[in-house]
Design a protein around this motif. Structure first.
Motif, PDB file in Angstrom:
ATOM      1  N   PHE A 181       0.807  -1.232   0.000  1.00  0.00           N
ATOM      2  CA  PHE A 181       0.000   0.000   0.000  1.00  0.00           C
ATOM      3  C   PHE A 181       0.838   1.278   0.000  1.00  0.00           C
ATOM      4  N   TYR A 182       1.931   1.305   0.769  1.00  0.00           N
ATOM      5  CA  TYR A 182       2.655   2.558   1.010  1.00  0.00           C
ATOM      6  C   TYR A 182       4.050   2.599   0.405  1.00  0.00           C
ATOM      7  N   GLY A 183       4.475   1.495  -0.202  1.00  0.00           N
ATOM      8  CA  GLY A 183       5.826   1.420  -0.739  1.00  0.00           C
ATOM      9  C   GLY A 183       5.917   1.963  -2.152  1.00  0.00           C
ATOM     10  N   THR A 184       6.987   1.582  -2.848  1.00  0.00           N
ATOM     11  CA  THR A 184       7.287   2.093  -4.186  1.00  0.00           C
ATOM     12  C   THR A 184       6.594   1.215  -5.238  1.00  0.00           C
ATOM     13  N   TYR A 185       5.264   1.185  -5.160  1.00  0.00           N
ATOM     14  CA  TYR A 185       4.443   0.362  -6.053  1.00  0.00           C
ATOM     15  C   TYR A 185       4.762   0.663  -7.510  1.00  0.00           C
ATOM     16  N   PRO A 186       4.861  -0.324  -8.395  1.00  0.00           N
ATOM     17  CA  PRO A 186       4.593  -1.751  -8.171  1.00  0.00           C
ATOM     18  C   PRO A 186       5.799  -2.547  -7.661  1.00  0.00           C
ATOM     19  N   TYR A 187       6.908  -1.832  -7.368  1.00  0.00           N
ATOM     20  CA  TYR A 187       8.123  -2.545  -6.928  1.00  0.00           C
ATOM     21  C   TYR A 187       8.039  -2.793  -5.422  1.00  0.00           C
ATOM     22  N   VAL A 188       7.127  -3.634  -5.044  1.00  0.00           N
ATOM     23  CA  VAL A 188       6.844  -3.889  -3.633  1.00  0.00           C
ATOM     24  C   VAL A 188       6.585  -5.384  -3.459  1.00  0.00           C
ATOM     25  N   THR A 189       6.377  -5.784  -2.217  1.00  0.00           N
ATOM     26  CA  THR A 189       6.031  -7.172  -1.956  1.00  0.00           C
ATOM     27  C   THR A 189       4.509  -7.340  -1.980  1.00  0.00           C
ATOM     28  N   GLY A 190       4.011  -8.537  -1.700  1.00  0.00           N
ATOM     29  CA  GLY A 190       2.594  -8.818  -1.867  1.00  0.00           C
ATOM     30  C   GLY A 190       1.723  -8.531  -0.660  1.00  0.00           C
ATOM     31  N   ARG A 191       2.241  -7.779   0.310  1.00  0.00           N
ATOM     32  CA  ARG A 191       1.461  -7.505   1.525  1.00  0.00           C
ATOM     33  C   ARG A 191       1.813  -6.127   2.062  1.00  0.00           C
ATOM     34  N   ASP A 192       0.983  -5.624   2.936  1.00  0.00           N
ATOM     35  CA  ASP A 192       1.357  -4.415   3.660  1.00  0.00           C
ATOM     36  C   ASP A 192       2.375  -4.831   4.716  1.00  0.00           C
TER      37      ASP A 192
END
Ligand code: IMP
Ligand code: MG
Length: 331
Positions: A181-192
């Motif tokens: 939700f708060y990271g560098t989407y889409p370069y993020v993991t699959g969860r908050d």
């Protein structure tokens, strides 16, 4: 301590494992609840041996600590059993009967997907396993015969422990900048990956938490793709002694200087009550092994002051070397 949540402020690998092991021993931790999954590895030094734990909670270093894996976690059964053996915790570890299971097909899907490869995932199958949970076709822990001896009601045990005044630690994985939700989407993991999500995965409501400790490394690192503000070339990172490889996948970690704006964001989104600053000795070599604040050189003190001034929370723990006790405890 009663109930403390530990979470990462950057892209994971901030040194949460070390902080957890220190608190486990120092506070004689009663319960340690792990969240997240096998994409994360927590490095812990214990009795001269290095552990890179993907499943077993870092609190294992305190022999009386009950170890739990929450309902919101994703369990890779073979890895779990291997680590239980390695850490010899068979008699004190439990897995929530509703934790999801990562199967071999998930890791195959993770590795075969060009999209996921482009994001630089760890390939451990966590994303595809979460997708399956969302479709409500995932296996959960109670469906797996090998897990039968370990099944537990983690939320009930953890809440009972908190209500009984025990020392409880909720162990987050990864870091805020990898949050779905708060990271560098889409370069993020699959969860908050925020403190709230850690509570949710463990089954603990927000009013039960006393402390949120956000771990910030003195410089930043990131594995996989996606933006990293202030990124240094590898040669420069090596020159500064900041070059690391990932504990889980062995990949090179990219690195950059500490970023105050990101630290402030991590403190806000996690509702931090304190921060821990790790690896200060990698930026200020004279700090190595320091155990009191007054032993720090003035430039290092200035850095710590600046973090406190900008984030408005205390730097309660400061890491000055790899050993669990290489720490300045200002709590
Ligand atoms: P996934 O979590 O395997 O899907 O990978 C998504 C992104 O998160 C990739 O950039 C990974 O390198 C990163 N990532 C996942 N877990 C960790 C971790 O524990 N430490 C650092 N990076 C991680
Ligand atoms: Mg790690």
């Amino acid at each position: 301590m009663p109930c403390t949540v530990i979470c990462g402020g950057f892209w994971g690998d901030e040194g949460k494992g070390k902080i957890i092991s220190y608190l486990a021993i120092k506070e004689k931790l009663d319960f340690c609840v792990r969240t997240g999954s096998v994409n994360a590895a927590h490095t812990i030094w214990y009795e001269g041996k290095r552990y890179a734990l993907h499943m077993v909670p870092g609190g294992f270093v305190h022999e009386k600590c009950r170890l739990l894996i929450g309902a919101g976690s994703n369990v890779e059964v073979a890895q779990f059993l291997k680590e239980v053996e390695e850490t010899n915790v068979k008699n004190r570890i439990g897995v929530d009967s509703q934790a999801s299971i990562i199967e071999e097909k998930h890791s195959a899907q993770d590795k075969a997907s060009a999209h996921l490869k482009g994001l630089g995932t760890t390939g451990r199958g966590v994303g595809p396993a979460i997708e399956e949970r969302v479709r409500r076709t995932a296996k959960i822990a109670r469906d797996v015969p090998e897990l039968k001896p370990y099944l537990a009601d983690v939320a009930a045990e953890t809440n009972n422990a908190i209500n009984g005044g025990k020392n409880v630690l909720l162990e987050g994985t990864q870091g805020l900048m990898l949050s779905l939700f708060y990271g560098t989407y889409p370069y993020v993991t699959g969860r908050d990956t925020s403190a709230s999500a850690i509570c949710s995965e463990a089954g603990v409501g927000p009013t039960k938490v006393d402390n949120v400790l956000v771990v910030l490394k003195s410089f930043m690192t990131r594995v996989g793709t996606g933006p990293l503000p202030g990124e240094l070339p590898k040669e420069e990172a090596m020159k500064r002694g900041w070059f690391e490889t990932a504990a889980g996948t062995g990949r090179d970690r990219r690195s950059a200087p500490f970023n105050f704006e990101l630290a402030k964001k991590a403190v806000m989104l996690n509702g931090a009550t304190q921060v821990a600053v790790t690896k200060l000795d990698c930026v200020y070599p004279k700090c190595k092994g320091a155990r009191t604040y007054n032993d720090l050189p003035s430039d290092a003190k200035q850095f710590i002051n600046e973090i406190e001034k900008q984030t408005r929370v205390a730097a309660a723990l400061i890491g000055t070397g790899p050993e669990a006790l290489d720490i300045i405890d200002r709590r």
